[in-house]
Design an enzyme around this catalytic site. Structure first.
Site: not given
Ligand code: PGA
Length: 249
Positions: A9, A11, A96, A98, A168, A174, A213
């Site tokens: 992903n 983003k 997701h 976000e 997740e 993140g 992460s």
């Molecule tokens: P991350 O993001 O690996 O940077 O924690 C995962 C995601 O949001 O899909």
């Protein structure tokens, strides 16, 4: 879809020029695999270069990060499922964290997006996950089940179409804080059981990915956890060498 499934992903990273460079560099060191699937979720503007790069590769799939549930019309800034399909995408992220927590997307909207995806021939990857305060209140299970049920509520049951789920935990995205393999396995077990009610014996075939992460140091251990069929990776998918070591974990 062959498991394990590794999903990148990106983003709001890797515009068209950076996407071309990333794909050139990754593909040169990642020969065709017949025991796993890699999915790229570039930003919408980078869908074309990623499509060009994966065109000859059945083991590499293209996805989009978001769609609107309507097919077309006056929705400035949005893209529809059929447009994403037309542009070569076969998978779409829905819900997701976000989208849910930064852009205020609701469970109901996620459900409509899943239906729109299925209608257009896109495989939805429905994302679920609890916030830290929800985990601390002991609500992890009820939150992910609510999100799962709402996300799938528009599909007919028993469902047999293609589907992907990603767990997740929001507190792990993140932040550098990863769920332990045991934490992931506990939630994946709950999701798998609920999928059985929804998809019957085909539930076992629905890949459930873990995300939050994930990096080259923890990927193998997470993947080895029970009911973890793949990884959804943000930050660590942005460097071709790091992504290579995760996808070959
Ligand atoms: P991350 O993001 O690996 O940077 O924690 C995962 C995601 O949001 O899909």
């Amino acid at each position: 879809m062959l498991r394990p499934v590794f999903a990148a992903n990106w983003k709001m990273n890797n515009g068209p020029t950076a996407a071309v460079e990333f794909m050139r560099s990754f593909i040169s060191v990642y020969p065709k695999q017949n025991d796993r699937t890699v999915i790229f979720f570039p930003p919408a503007l980078s869908v074309a270069p990623v499509r060009a790069a994966v065109r000859e590769r059945a083991d590499l799939l293209l996805g989009v990060q978001n769609i609107h549930w309507e097919a077309q019309g006056a929705f400035t800034g949005e893209i529809s499922a059929s447009m994403a399909r037309d542009a070569g995408a076969t998978v779409v992220l829905v819900g997701h964290s976000e989208r849910r927590h930064v852009f205020g997307e609701t469970d109901e909207e996620c459900g409509k997006k899943v239906v729109a995806a299925e209608k257009a021939g896109l495989t939805p990857m429905l994302c679920v996950g609890e916030k830290l305060e929800e985990r601390e209140r002991g609500e992890t299970e009820s939150v992910v089940l609510r999100q799962l049920r709402a996300g799938l509520s528009g599909l007919s049951a028993p469902h047999s179409g293609p589907l992907l789920i990603a767990y997740e935990p929001v507190w792990a995205i993140g932040t550098g804080k990863t769920a332990t393999p045991a934490d992931a396995a506990a939630v994946h077990r709950v999701l798998r059981a609920e999928l059985s009610a929804f998809a019957g014996e085909k539930a076992g075939r629905v890949p459930i990915l873990y995300g939050g992460s994930v990096n080259q140091g923890n990927a193998s251990a997470l993947l080895a956890a029970e009911n973890v069929d793949g990884l959804l990776v943000g930050g660590a998918s942005l460097d071709p060498n790091t992504w290579l070591s995760i996808t070959t974990a």
